[in-house]
Motif scaffolding. Structure first.
Motif, mmCIF file in Angstrom:
data_model
loop_
_atom_site.group_PDB
_atom_site.id
_atom_site.type_symbol
_atom_site.label_atom_id
_atom_site.label_comp_id
_atom_site.label_asym_id
_atom_site.label_seq_id
_atom_site.Cartn_x
_atom_site.Cartn_y
_atom_site.Cartn_z
ATOM 1 N N THR A 151 49.575 43.789 46.432
ATOM 2 C CA THR A 151 49.390 42.226 47.228
ATOM 3 C C THR A 151 50.756 41.754 47.664
ATOM 4 O OG1 THR A 151 48.275 40.336 47.206
ATOM 5 C CG2 THR A 151 49.435 40.930 45.190
ATOM 6 N N ASP A 153 52.916 37.654 48.813
ATOM 7 C CA ASP A 153 52.390 36.323 49.248
ATOM 8 C C ASP A 153 53.646 36.021 50.457
ATOM 9 O OD1 ASP A 153 55.220 36.556 47.882
ATOM 10 O OD2 ASP A 153 54.500 35.164 46.259
ATOM 11 N N LYS A 165 46.200 39.624 52.504
ATOM 12 C CA LYS A 165 46.380 39.863 51.095
ATOM 13 C C LYS A 165 45.969 38.974 50.177
ATOM 14 C CE LYS A 165 48.651 43.916 51.115
ATOM 15 N NZ LYS A 165 48.377 44.977 50.460
ATOM 16 N N ASP A 169 43.107 39.414 46.901
ATOM 17 C CA ASP A 169 43.491 39.114 45.828
ATOM 18 C C ASP A 169 42.130 38.557 45.064
ATOM 19 O OD1 ASP A 169 46.094 39.318 46.038
ATOM 20 O OD2 ASP A 169 46.632 37.195 46.098
ATOM 21 N N ARG A 170 41.433 37.756 45.841
ATOM 22 C CA ARG A 170 40.140 37.206 45.207
ATOM 23 C C ARG A 170 39.031 38.465 45.194
ATOM 24 N NH1 ARG A 170 39.904 31.546 45.333
ATOM 25 N NH2 ARG A 170 41.988 30.815 45.053
ATOM 26 N N GLU A 173 40.014 40.262 41.783
ATOM 27 C CA GLU A 173 39.482 39.095 40.599
ATOM 28 C C GLU A 173 38.100 39.201 40.465
ATOM 29 O OE1 GLU A 173 39.578 34.377 39.857
ATOM 30 O OE2 GLU A 173 40.625 35.004 41.563
ATOM 31 N N ASN A 187 43.315 44.887 38.246
ATOM 32 C CA ASN A 187 44.684 44.270 38.300
ATOM 33 C C ASN A 187 45.344 44.328 39.530
ATOM 34 O OD1 ASN A 187 44.906 43.201 35.556
ATOM 35 N ND2 ASN A 187 44.407 45.407 35.278
ATOM 36 N N LEU A 188 46.177 43.196 39.982
ATOM 37 C CA LEU A 188 47.029 43.213 41.142
ATOM 38 C C LEU A 188 48.583 42.941 40.764
ATOM 39 C CD1 LEU A 188 44.659 40.642 42.441
ATOM 40 C CD2 LEU A 188 45.553 42.057 44.322
ATOM 41 N N ASN A 190 52.488 42.322 42.689
ATOM 42 C CA ASN A 190 53.114 41.681 43.654
ATOM 43 C C ASN A 190 54.523 42.488 43.513
ATOM 44 O OD1 ASN A 190 54.875 40.330 45.369
ATOM 45 N ND2 ASN A 190 53.774 38.601 45.316
ATOM 46 N N GLN A 240 44.626 40.292 36.287
ATOM 47 C CA GLN A 240 45.908 39.757 36.255
ATOM 48 C C GLN A 240 46.558 40.155 37.681
ATOM 49 O OE1 GLN A 240 47.191 37.771 33.618
ATOM 50 N NE2 GLN A 240 44.732 38.344 33.417
ATOM 51 N N LEU A 241 47.147 39.236 38.257
ATOM 52 C CA LEU A 241 48.448 39.267 39.274
ATOM 53 C C LEU A 241 49.472 39.293 38.813
ATOM 54 C CD1 LEU A 241 48.189 37.356 42.653
ATOM 55 C CD2 LEU A 241 50.260 38.629 41.939
ATOM 56 N N HIS A 243 53.468 39.530 38.844
ATOM 57 C CA HIS A 243 54.779 39.625 39.853
ATOM 58 C C HIS A 243 55.719 40.443 39.310
ATOM 59 C CE1 HIS A 243 53.490 36.222 42.414
ATOM 60 N NE2 HIS A 243 52.863 36.138 41.479
#
Length: 250
Positions: A151, A153, A165, A169-170, A173, A187-188, A190, A240-241, A243
């Motif tokens: 993903t 931002d 993107k 994410d949703r 989720e 999971n995602l 970034n 989880q996202l 980073h």
């Protein structure tokens, strides 16, 4: 074939995160099905020959002892996700890891984004992701599976990409909750700014100055995290996202 199969989308270019991920998972004993879309690579050239990259990836996966299957896939077509999963399962067996690394990505802002571009971004980045996850879940082995999606931002002056993107994410989720009882994690990641061919010299200098590490991330940095999330060691990590940006400062 090794007995466990991963499907990785968007692996046409040799400098892509998907390419690095395919090699990393092959080293862990996965057979690899990967998608390419030549028409997109021709429309949005990113500094490498996609046909050569796909051919070399297929050869290198086989050299490392992995089963390999390249699937040319227009993910803007809603019929494509089911076909892709069916081809991967028929050739390599049930797919137990899905890595969503494809993207439509054409920069534009609120004022100059066209309806056609907006719709294409959402068809590829959102609708195809949902349909791939649905098709993956329908054939996933009884002992569970892994979904990992990339993903971003980055949305200012990159409106359709960033907005799509956010929708991705949703969806991931939702998958983490709806598929958990089947042992499927979702999971995602970034990855922040990774130079996969889209940076010019001034962009590279600008972004490097914002990295506390003093360097930009590489496709291999992200592939290592995907490798973990696809493993048995990550069975308790879902929804989880992450980073994974080297402390990137916006």
């Amino acid at each position: 074939m090794t007995g466990k199969t991963a499907l990785i989308t968007g692996a046409g270019r040799a400098n892509s995160i998907a390419h690095a991920t395919a090699l990393a998972l092959a080293d862990d004993g996965w057979d690899i099905a990967f998608t390419t879309w030549t028409a997109y690579e021709a429309r949005v050239p990113l500094g490498s020959d996609p046909e050569r990259g796909a051919t070399e990836l297929d050869a290198e996966l086989r050299r490392r002892g992995a089963g390999s299957l390249r699937i040319e896939a227009d993910l803007a077509d809603p019929a494509t996700p089911d076909r892709v999963l069916a081809e991967a399962e028929a050739e390599l067996g049930p797919v137990s890891a899905l890595v969503l690394s494809h993207a439509e990505s054409v920069d534009s802002s609120i004022a100059d984004t066209t309806v056609e571009s907006f719709d294409r971004h959402f068809a590829v980045n959102v609708r195809a992701a949902w349909l791939l996850i649905r098709a993956f879940a329908a054939q996933a082995p009884a002992d569970g599976g892994r979904i990992v999606a990339l993903t971003s931002d980055h949305v200012v002056h990159n409106l359709p990409y960033g907005a799509s993107k956010g929708a991705l994410d949703r969806i991931v989720e939702a998958a983490s909750g709806e598929l958990a009882e089947r042992g499927i994690t979702a999971n995602l990641i970034n990855p922040g700014p990774i130079d996969t061919g889209w940076m010019d010299a001034s962009t590279r200098e600008f972004l490097t100055a914002r990295q506390p590490t003093g360097r930009l991330g590489t496709p291999e940095d992200t592939a290592r995290l995907i490798r973990f999330l696809a493993s048995e060691d990550a069975a308790w990590v879902t929804g989880q996202l992450i980073h994974s940006e080297g402390g990137f400062r916006r």
